[in-house]
Design a protein around this motif. Structure first.
Motif, mmCIF file in Angstrom:
data_model
loop_
_atom_site.group_PDB
_atom_site.id
_atom_site.type_symbol
_atom_site.label_atom_id
_atom_site.label_comp_id
_atom_site.label_asym_id
_atom_site.label_seq_id
_atom_site.Cartn_x
_atom_site.Cartn_y
_atom_site.Cartn_z
ATOM 1 N N PRO A 193 0.780 -1.055 0.026
ATOM 2 C CA PRO A 193 -0.001 0.210 0.060
ATOM 3 C C PRO A 193 0.862 1.169 -0.060
ATOM 4 O O PRO A 193 0.302 2.349 -0.791
ATOM 5 N N PHE A 194 1.850 1.300 0.685
ATOM 6 C CA PHE A 194 2.501 2.604 0.871
ATOM 7 C C PHE A 194 3.886 2.904 0.165
ATOM 8 O O PHE A 194 4.754 2.051 0.193
ATOM 9 N N ALA A 195 3.990 3.884 -0.439
ATOM 10 C CA ALA A 195 5.216 4.346 -1.052
ATOM 11 C C ALA A 195 5.972 5.338 0.207
ATOM 12 O O ALA A 195 5.161 6.256 0.307
ATOM 13 N N VAL A 196 7.133 5.067 0.551
ATOM 14 C CA VAL A 196 7.491 5.934 1.641
ATOM 15 C C VAL A 196 8.909 6.519 1.380
ATOM 16 O O VAL A 196 9.634 5.998 0.270
ATOM 17 N N THR A 197 9.151 7.849 1.672
ATOM 18 C CA THR A 197 10.396 8.432 1.356
ATOM 19 C C THR A 197 11.391 7.698 1.950
ATOM 20 O O THR A 197 10.914 7.275 3.190
ATOM 21 N N PRO A 198 12.579 7.817 1.658
ATOM 22 C CA PRO A 198 13.889 7.231 2.346
ATOM 23 C C PRO A 198 14.093 7.450 3.506
ATOM 24 O O PRO A 198 14.240 6.707 4.626
ATOM 25 N N ASP A 199 13.920 8.722 4.249
ATOM 26 C CA ASP A 199 13.811 9.166 5.505
ATOM 27 C C ASP A 199 12.895 8.206 6.527
ATOM 28 O O ASP A 199 13.381 8.215 7.560
ATOM 29 N N GLU A 200 11.723 7.990 6.026
ATOM 30 C CA GLU A 200 10.680 7.170 6.789
ATOM 31 C C GLU A 200 11.546 5.772 7.166
ATOM 32 O O GLU A 200 11.029 5.289 8.169
ATOM 33 N N LEU A 201 12.520 5.199 6.853
ATOM 34 C CA LEU A 201 13.100 3.957 7.012
ATOM 35 C C LEU A 201 14.054 4.330 7.925
ATOM 36 O O LEU A 201 14.665 3.285 8.517
ATOM 37 N N GLY A 202 14.725 5.386 8.026
ATOM 38 C CA GLY A 202 15.463 5.661 8.986
ATOM 39 C C GLY A 202 16.891 5.078 9.057
ATOM 40 O O GLY A 202 17.204 4.870 7.759
ATOM 41 N N ASP A 203 17.424 4.436 9.945
ATOM 42 C CA ASP A 203 18.740 3.523 9.839
ATOM 43 C C ASP A 203 18.472 2.416 8.754
ATOM 44 O O ASP A 203 19.642 1.911 8.465
ATOM 45 N N ALA A 204 17.372 2.021 8.620
ATOM 46 C CA ALA A 204 17.212 0.781 7.608
ATOM 47 C C ALA A 204 17.233 1.457 6.084
ATOM 48 O O ALA A 204 17.540 0.353 5.275
#
Lengths: 317, 317
Positions: A193-204
């Motif tokens: 469902p979701f497309a997230v910006t890279p910063d949403e993943l944090g360290d991941a």
């Protein structure tokens, strides 16, 4: 920023910003679709932030899974890598292929005119084709000029998605042998469902790789939980590879290929074909069958803290 | 019916009907783009016929080549066959490939987000990649449901086009060997100005094949004039092959692959690579070089009466 596309009967749906919990959404309005956002990423940011602020203030409608389309329900381009070398090695040994001798990323061009939503049923003609899933991560880029190098390519990675690249295993080796790549063996993919910006993943999000565990359940049974961090090439390198001789159109989706880890004995796999390869190597013959009509696959991308970043559940039939 | 798309600065241009001589055009208006026509072919017919009647009555603006885009400047899907077995046989013998043992059509998925117009310059990074042209015919279909057979597929072939499938020969065999097909070796194609309905070809449209001579000039020198009728599979069979496991989105373009004839010694070839293959077979080494920056390729599809149906001229650099 967490984005979703809501079904409204049109081919591209409605771009929405979603709250952290994935429980509420607000339609962006000024930027009507994810494709239009990719066409001019920077111009769309103010509208996204406004919607995000409204969500933070408690506004928004409840998000229900039946309304959610793929973040990009159709794209102008879908290029899928095969960046997990464990997967390639297992397939090669088990099926007696010649080793693919290359130090370049592997990549094919797939059908992009349709990405199924996270709960859409997948229409396929027959189980004789050997229906399989392939759990992978992907990125969506804005316009990438021809000749962009890997370092610059990183800046064009705007969104991270999770993809199920449905594959037909009875056809795949026949097409692969021609050297022309796959057409019949690769029908439309599904997207979480979701497309997230890279910063949403944090360290991941590190070095162009999504270090998320991809937990896959087949009819409710855990099938695998391999980590996306083990790519031999980062997404930025895949993007640069794809852009060597062409501009990448805004909204191009680039896939990682089946997530696969060296410690597959512990974490499992992300497609049936790899498990069959492991069985062939261990026992001389595969024992896990391919999918049957009515079977359901759930895929969840999970950060170290256990929080879900991407999730989809599709059934075939 | 002869259709063209005029450049207006937008990605899809403006759909126009063109008179028999290709000298005058009228914008269709109600059906703004070729993609919208393909989305609902039948609904668009009345508007096309109205424009055609006005052209017959002497109305319309003069058509100049600089205004003409590819009939479909971008498509959701481009699937290219390789249906001329002479071409495949020559390449295999000359380059010592294993024979491709298959009784199925050969087909790869190519980039579709951009088709260059008939006089657009082609931007490519370096002649080190071995720049080559490939002259071919193609068809554009409306929506084809998954599982459509060849006989029914014929009815979905709405338009015939002529394509130059630019190819990079230093990369092509490297990618082919992986089995994943071509990405870097196949940048955007060009299209000749007019998309015509099958009836426009008269006797030259038979059994799903365009029996037109494809006259190709390289910097003004005749390179080949092979006939499109010698396909091992007709376009309807290519369409059915592509639709086995997917719906074909309206506006899908299906290519014939490089036009090639058994009597290549008399009629020449439609790409440099085939000529080099013939040279290798005859003399042990190729002598024709690939293209240089500034080189121009003209391709003309000609009926038996000598009338031109498709024509394009592109230069690289």
């Amino acid at each position: 920023m967490k984005l979703a596309t809501l079904k409204d009967g049109s081919p591209d749906g409605v771009l929405s910003v979603v709250d952290q919990a994935g429980a509420r959404f607000i339609e962006v309005g000024e930027v009507p679709t994810l494709q239009s956002l990719m066409d001019d990423w920077n111009a769309g940011q103010a509208a996204l932030r406004k919607a995000q602020a409204r969500l933070a203030a408690g506004e928004g409608e409840p998000l229900t899974s039946d309304r959610i389309a793929a973040p990009l329900p159709r794209a102008w381009q879908w290029l899928d890598g095969s960046a997990f070398s464990t997967h390639g090695d297992l397939m090669q040994v088990a099926f007696g292929h010649d080793p693919i001798e290359t130090d370049r990323p592997l990549m094919y061009q797939g059908m992009s005119d349709r990405f199924f939503g996270p709960t859409d049923d997948i229409p396929l003609p027959t189980t004789d084709h050997g229906i399989d899933f392939e759990g992978e991560f992907g990125v969506i880029v804005d316009h990438v000029p021809m000749g962009t190098n890997a370092a610059d390519a990183m800046k064009h990675i705007r969104l991270i998605v999770q993809i199920n690249d449905w594959s037909l295993r009875a056809i795949a080796p026949v097409e692969m042998k021609t050297g022309f790549g796959w057409v019949q063996a690769k029908p439309a993919c599904s997207m979480a469902p979701f497309a997230v910006t890279p910063d949403e993943l944090g360290d991941a999000w590190q070095n162009g790789r999504a270090h998320l565990d991809l937990a896959i359940d087949w009819n409710g049974n855990r099938f695998g939980s391999a980590n996306g961090g083990e790519m031999a090439f980062g997404f930025h390198e895949l993007v640069a590879h794809a852009a060597l001789t062409r501009d990448l159109v805004a909204g191009t989706v680039i896939g990682s290929g089946t997530v696969s880890n060296r410690n597959y004995a512990d974490v499992g796999s992300s497609c049936i074909s790899e498990v069959r390869a492991i069985e062939i190597i261990a026992h001389g013959a595969p024992k896990t069958p391919f999918m049957a009509f009515g079977d359901c696959i759930r895929m969840v991308g999970r950060a170290k803290d256990g929080s879900e970043r991407h999730c989809q559940m599709n059934c075939i039939g």
